[in-house]
Design an enzyme around this catalytic site. Structure first.
Site, PDB file in Angstrom:
ATOM      1  N   GLN A 281       0.838  -1.192   0.000  1.00 21.62           N
ATOM      2  CA  GLN A 281       0.000   0.000   0.000  1.00 21.62           C
ATOM      3  C   GLN A 281       0.877   1.248   0.000  1.00 21.62           C
ATOM      4  OE1 GLN A 281      -2.073  -0.497   3.730  1.00 21.62           O
ATOM      5  NE2 GLN A 281      -0.159  -0.858   4.793  1.00 21.62           N
ATOM      6  N   HIS A 313      -8.571   3.761  19.982  1.00 22.07           N
ATOM      7  CA  HIS A 313      -7.841   2.582  20.444  1.00 22.07           C
ATOM      8  C   HIS A 313      -8.224   2.164  21.855  1.00 22.07           C
ATOM      9  CE1 HIS A 313      -5.258   3.720  16.971  1.00 22.07           C
ATOM     10  NE2 HIS A 313      -5.234   2.408  16.838  1.00 22.07           N
ATOM     11  N   ASP A 355       0.310  -8.059  10.725  1.00 18.21           N
ATOM     12  CA  ASP A 355      -0.101  -7.036   9.768  1.00 18.21           C
ATOM     13  C   ASP A 355       0.362  -7.465   8.373  1.00 18.21           C
ATOM     14  OD1 ASP A 355      -0.961  -3.841   9.972  1.00 18.21           O
ATOM     15  OD2 ASP A 355       0.175  -4.344   8.176  1.00 18.21           O
ATOM     16  N   ASP A 389      -0.243 -12.868   4.926  1.00 16.00           N
ATOM     17  CA  ASP A 389      -1.678 -13.058   4.829  1.00 16.00           C
ATOM     18  C   ASP A 389      -2.250 -13.479   6.183  1.00 16.00           C
ATOM     19  OD1 ASP A 389      -4.074 -15.178   4.120  1.00 16.00           O
ATOM     20  OD2 ASP A 389      -4.060 -13.435   2.805  1.00 16.00           O
ATOM     21  N   VAL A 390      -3.175 -12.672   6.710  1.00 15.56           N
ATOM     22  CA  VAL A 390      -3.751 -12.941   8.028  1.00 15.56           C
ATOM     23  C   VAL A 390      -4.543 -14.241   8.013  1.00 15.56           C
ATOM     24  CG1 VAL A 390      -5.341 -12.062   9.772  1.00 15.56           C
ATOM     25  CG2 VAL A 390      -3.817 -10.489   8.571  1.00 15.56           C
ATOM     26  N   ASP A 408      -8.139  -5.124  14.321  1.00 16.35           N
ATOM     27  CA  ASP A 408      -7.975  -3.693  14.029  1.00 16.35           C
ATOM     28  C   ASP A 408      -7.740  -3.536  12.532  1.00 16.35           C
ATOM     29  OD1 ASP A 408      -7.596  -0.994  14.270  1.00 16.35           O
ATOM     30  OD2 ASP A 408      -5.529  -1.142  14.984  1.00 16.35           O
TER      31      ASP A 408
END
Length: 547
Positions: A281, A313, A355, A389-390, A408
């Site tokens: 990104q 948060h 992440d 990759d989550v 999140d």
């Protein structure tokens, strides 16, 4: 409607010659075999360039406007429709195939090569004006798709005319050769865009260089191979047009970096400190100078606003920490701010931050402003960073590993995140939760997008994780879902706290006292969120996303 015609007898040359007639082949400076090869090579290059324009529009529109499925559908459907119009329109130019093809490629190179820069300029400088201007990028996307599609569609009839004038063959064989070169070129263009142009040149420079190649090849093919079919005036005019187009594209390429910086300033303000394109990104940091709070943008969307990030948060983390919390998993949160709130609780032994973008976590570790905001959380030995990759990471995680999971992630309306709000994903999370574990999900702005928010709730319940909803009040430019062009839009954050049995929405009495959250405001925010409930919504799955 296709007009009926009688098939030509075997050996009869087809009439592709226009005014020159079927008996007048092109006067080439090379042997026909070489000329035919050069035409097919031109088809190959032009097809590659055409697909790059197509993919560049999809990628940039997805980045600027979100929802890649919608943007891809709009670009592809409009472009294919326009290609049909272009093919029909080119029938009138077959008699002037060489001159027509040369002019067409110059126009395609200019429009396709500059499309990314123009689209980005409109988004950057007019996106915050509101009204009709807010839809300017969408309208422009359709216009570019139409124009580029018409020009690409007009190529095939003209190229068919040219290749038949080089060496006549049966129409079926000519079509097969032409489309073979076209499809192979499209393959090369399709692979070059994500693996070469985008990572090494970026969208703006990549599109401009593609247009330059397109114009150069089109001009070389016509002025080099078919120049004897053109009048002296036509050659001069075509040469002048291509020189102007190439000059414009080369100049724009040289100025692309400065243009991009100016566009960033128009979108983010004048104090852009960091602007990097990672493998995942675009990351932009603004502020943290002259007393201005730090803002973090990911792909043009406001992810962190330093002036009020603590409200987000604290609301995300503290209700989920009421109970066992020795082992915590943070999904997303590469900025380290959710982990900061987790570590405020005593008894935390391990925090895993997963992440998709490793460079964001690195930036959160080394950037002075961002690391100060997260209180140097990545220097704590209890924090472990994983990337990639989550979904894949969770599939390889042992059962009952975590007491708390904090999701999140960008809201589910962003297409890239949709699978991380699917029933299958929540079943994986249920498996890795300890029996008394809790999961908290950032589910987008409940007031602005109630249907998407309550679809997340329905999906959690379908995965065996009943949830309680709450929100943090609306305000200007709140949350990780705003764009730089709409910082003043009223937003709010919506959350869902889920567990194997219906959880109690409370703060940990033995935990730290949040600065912005109290038991009274938490209960009030839960009642406010519940008033927006939309019952009876179906769950979202991988094969049937509902967001």
């Amino acid at each position: 409607m296709i007009e009926p015609h009688a098939p030509a007898p075997p050996g009869t040359p087809p009439s592709w010659g226009g005014p020159c007639g079927p008996e007048a082949p092109a006067r080439l400076p090379v042997r026909p075999a070489v000329g035919r090869f050069l035409v097919l090579a031109g088809v190959f290059v032009c097809a590659a360039c055409g697909l790059v324009y197509e993919l560049e529009l999809v990628a940039l529109a997805s980045y600027l406007m979100g929802d890649s499925v919608t943007q891809a559908s709009v670009v592809l459907s409009v472009m294919v429709f326009a290609m049909g119009i272009g093919s029909l329109a080119a029938k009138r130019l077959r008699g002037l195939a060489a001159a027509g093809f040369g002019a067409l490629e110059a126009g395609l190179a200019l429009v396709g090569g500059s499309s990314a820069m123009v689209l980005y300029a409109v988004f950057a400088w007019t996106g915050g004006w509101g009204g009709l201007w807010a839809d300017g990028p969408r309208i422009l996307l359709v216009v570019f798709s139409l124009v580029i599609g018409v020009l690409i569609g007009a190529e095939v009839p003209l190229l068919m005319e040219l290749i038949q004038r080089v060496r006549r063959q049966d129409p079926g064989g000519a079509v097969a050769d032409l489309f073979a070169a076209d499809y192979v070129g499209a393959l090369v263009g399709g692979l070059a865009f994500p693996f070469v142009l985008l990572p090494f040149l970026g969208q703006l420079t990549g599109a401009l260089l593609t247009g330059t190649v397109n114009a150069a090849v089109g001009a070389a093919l016509v002025l080099g191979l078919f120049r004897r079919d053109l009048t002296r005036r036509a050659r001069r005019l075509l040469l002048a047009v291509n020189v102007v187009v190439l000059a414009l594209l080369v100049t724009a390429t040289v100025l692309a970096d400065g243009f991009e910086r100016a566009a960033r300033h128009a979108m983010y303000g004048q104090d852009v400190r960091v602007a990097v394109q990672t493998d995942v990104q675009e990351v932009v940091l603004t502020g943290d100078t002259d007393g201005r709070p730090l803002d973090l943008f990911l792909d043009g969307r406001l992810r962190v606003r330093g002036s009020d990030e603590r409200r987000y948060h604290e609301a995300l983390v503290h209700p989920a920490m009421n109970g066992p919390h020795a082992r915590v998993l943070v999904l997303g949160g590469g900025d380290g701010l959710a982990a900061r709130e987790v570590l405020r609780h005593p008894g935390v032994r391990r925090v895993d931050v997963v992440d998709p973008d490793p460079q964001l976590a690195r930036l959160a570790r080394v950037d002075p402003g961002l690391s100060a905001l997260n209180e140097h959380v990545y220097g704590d030995a209890r924090v472990h960073v994983g990337t990639g990759d989550v979904f894949r990471r969770l599939r390889s995680t042992p059962s009952t590993t975590y007491d708390v999971v904090i999701s999140d992630l960008p809201d589910p309306a962003a297409t890239a995140s949709t699978k991380l709000y699917a029933q299958e994903f929540y079943r994986l999370l249920r498996r890795v939760l300890a029996p008394a574990g809790r999961l908290v999900v950032h589910a987008g702005p409940v007031s602005a997008q109630p249907r998407a928010f309550w679809t997340v709730d329905a999906t959690l319940r379908a995965a065996g994780l009943p949830a309680v909803a709450y929100r943090v009040g609306a305000g200007p430019a709140q949350g990780p879902d705003g764009t730089a062009a709409a910082l003043r839009a009223p937003r709010g954050w919506g959350f869902l706290l889920a567990a194997r049995t219906p959880p109690a929405l409370r703060l940990d009495p033995a935990g730290p006292r949040p600065r912005t959250l109290t038991p009274q405001t938490l209960a009030r925010d839960a009642r406010a969120a519940d008033r927006t409930r939309i019952p009876g919504l179906p769950a979202s799955t991988l094969v049937h996303p509902r967001y």
